[in-house]
Design a protein around this motif. Structure first.
Motif, PDB file in Angstrom:
ATOM      1  N   CYS A 313      -1.127  -5.192   0.598  1.00 44.18           N
ATOM      2  CA  CYS A 313      -0.122  -4.579  -0.262  1.00 44.18           C
ATOM      3  C   CYS A 313       0.571  -5.708  -1.010  1.00 44.18           C
ATOM      4  O   CYS A 313       1.223  -6.559  -0.394  1.00 44.18           O
ATOM      5  N   SER A 342      -7.560  -0.811   3.019  1.00 48.26           N
ATOM      6  CA  SER A 342      -6.447  -0.133   2.366  1.00 48.26           C
ATOM      7  C   SER A 342      -5.819  -1.158   1.431  1.00 48.26           C
ATOM      8  O   SER A 342      -5.347  -2.206   1.884  1.00 48.26           O
ATOM      9  N   HIS A 344      -3.189  -1.736  -1.947  1.00 42.06           N
ATOM     10  CA  HIS A 344      -2.189  -1.189  -2.854  1.00 42.06           C
ATOM     11  C   HIS A 344      -1.348  -2.321  -3.439  1.00 42.06           C
ATOM     12  O   HIS A 344      -1.119  -3.339  -2.791  1.00 42.06           O
ATOM     13  N   ASP A 365      -7.198   5.821   0.691  1.00 38.61           N
ATOM     14  CA  ASP A 365      -6.022   6.040  -0.152  1.00 38.61           C
ATOM     15  C   ASP A 365      -4.731   5.586   0.518  1.00 38.61           C
ATOM     16  O   ASP A 365      -3.780   5.200  -0.156  1.00 38.61           O
ATOM     17  N   THR A 366      -4.692   5.657   1.843  1.00 36.98           N
ATOM     18  CA  THR A 366      -3.475   5.266   2.560  1.00 36.98           C
ATOM     19  C   THR A 366      -3.819   4.339   3.720  1.00 36.98           C
ATOM     20  O   THR A 366      -4.950   4.344   4.228  1.00 36.98           O
ATOM     21  N   ASP A 368      -2.606   4.682   6.673  1.00 42.06           N
ATOM     22  CA  ASP A 368      -2.796   5.521   7.861  1.00 42.06           C
ATOM     23  C   ASP A 368      -4.247   5.971   7.984  1.00 42.06           C
ATOM     24  O   ASP A 368      -4.817   5.964   9.086  1.00 42.06           O
ATOM     25  N   ASP A 369      -4.852   6.380   6.859  1.00 39.98           N
ATOM     26  CA  ASP A 369      -6.247   6.839   6.914  1.00 39.98           C
ATOM     27  C   ASP A 369      -7.184   5.702   7.305  1.00 39.98           C
ATOM     28  O   ASP A 369      -8.129   5.893   8.092  1.00 39.98           O
TER      29      ASP A 369
END
Length: 388
Positions: A313, A342, A344, A365-366, A368-369
């Motif tokens: 991130c 992940s 972002h 996408d997240t 968590d996934d």
């Protein structure tokens, strides 16, 4: 960075705290020569980054140079508290009348320096604190004003030490605080700070830890200090330190690569939340992104790791740059375990495209996934492939 005893004493002596005469040796012959030069009863102390050396057999005494050689021969090459003894400090044995404890350390609760003093030194301060907390005097210091002479003296008065000793201890505390600030230390501890039979105050031991992030600002001051080799921790943790990586080995099966300590901790919490067990803490933000290959090798060399989650991130940090480094590491090391991404933040579109093009997989996408997929993969058989 932990300093060895003799390194800490060197800094203390330079600052003005009295220390015993001594010499560091690496052979029994050199120990014999050092004892002959000192011309008195000597203490021989294994130089390892560990406490309680006396209880572990790491400190001996010798009345003659020949005895000093024998004691050094016993210590050198031995293992002590998980560390290999490469050097021994030979120093004049002190005529101890009383042992005290003094330290200056970072206090997270008080958000500033904390000065501790206790009239009972030479023992484990944690055990003493638990048994008799009132015996340890504490003084939080306002970093803006510093430690004053009156405040330092308030820690040592009313203990029956006598004015001459009080003066010396007050000076020692002020000097230790000044050293703590000068080198940006995390801890400056003297245990014991002894009062000799002649009424002189001497630092008989030292434990100094320096902030690794501040070392570059003190290169000239620390140029003649050889960093203590830290043999604590696991083999992978020691390798991480040698590489300049913040790596901590855990007991789980889900490997973690993330940027920034906060995001890494959040990823570990997410792994635990979704029923998994993280295998490591390892953040590769900042300059560490250039070490993606050795970082990935550290994770993979843990035989417990069965899946890997890569969580980036970026704000100021560019996720495409970090992803490029990890992809190059994957292509070089060719890990045979599922990897879940992940991504972002700054540069995410390019980063996601790179993962698609070079690995043929889709980042989640997240976070968590991605974490849930990594936890599920770790619980099943390793299929020897890279996932997205």
């Amino acid at each position: 960075m932990k300093l060895l005893e003799h390194q800490g004493k060197q800094l203390l002596a330079q600052a003005g705290v009295p220390v015993p005469r001594g010499r560091v040796v690496t052979t029994p012959e050199a120990a014999q020569q050092a004892a002959a030069v000192l011309g008195c009863r000597v203490a021989l102390k294994a130089q390892v980054p560990a406490g309680k050396r006396g209880k572990a057999g790491g400190i001996g005494f010798a009345d003659t140079p020949e005895d000093a050689a024998g004691s050094a021969a016993r210590l050198l090459g031995s293992e002590l508290a998980g560390s290999h003894v490469d050097a021994v400090l030979v120093e004049e044995a002190a005529d101890i009348a009383k042992e005290l404890y003094a330290s200056v350390l970072n206090d997270p609760a008080g958000k500033g320096p904390l000065v501790l003093f206790c009239p009972s030194g030479g023992m484990d301060i944690e055990e003493l604190s638990a048994r008799d907390p009132e015996s340890i005097r504490r003084l939080g210091v306002d970093i803006r004003t510093g430690l004053t002479a009156d405040a330092a003296r308030s820690l040592v008065t009313g203990l029956g030490l006598g004015e001459h000793v009080e003066d010396q201890v007050t000076t020692a505390l002020l000097t230790m605080y000044r050293l703590y600030r000068t080198v940006e230390a995390e801890l400056v501890e003297v245990n014991p700070l002894v009062v000799t039979g002649a009424g002189e105050v001497v630092a008989l031991d030292s434990k100094i830890s320096l902030d690794p992030g501040a070392l570059g600002r003190h290169a000239e001051l620390l140029a003649d200090l050889v960093p203590a080799r830290d043999d604590t921790g696991t083999e992978l943790e020691r390798r991480g330190r040698e590489l300049g990586l913040q790596y901590l080995e855990l007991d789980g099966e889900v490997g973690v690569l993330a940027n920034g300590a906060g995001l890494t901790m959040t990823t570990l919490d997410a792994v635990t939340h979704y029923g998994g067990k993280p295998a490591n803490f390892l953040e590769i933000g900042g300059d560490a992104y250039t070490k993606a290959t050795p970082a990935l090798r550290l994770v993979l060399d843990n035989p417990r790791v069965r899946s890997l989650v890569v969580n980036f991130c970026g704000a100021f940090a560019r996720t495409d740059v970090m992803t490029e480094g990890v992809l190059a590491a994957i292509e070089e090391l060719r890990p045979e375990l599922p990897i879940f991404f992940s991504i972002h933040g700054t540069g995410e579109e390019k980063a996601i495209r790179l993962v698609r093009e070079r690995l043929g997989v889709e980042p989640y996408d997240t976070m968590d996934d991605a974490v849930k997929a990594a936890v599920a993969a770790a619980a099943g058989p390793v299929e020897g492939k890279v996932a997205g």
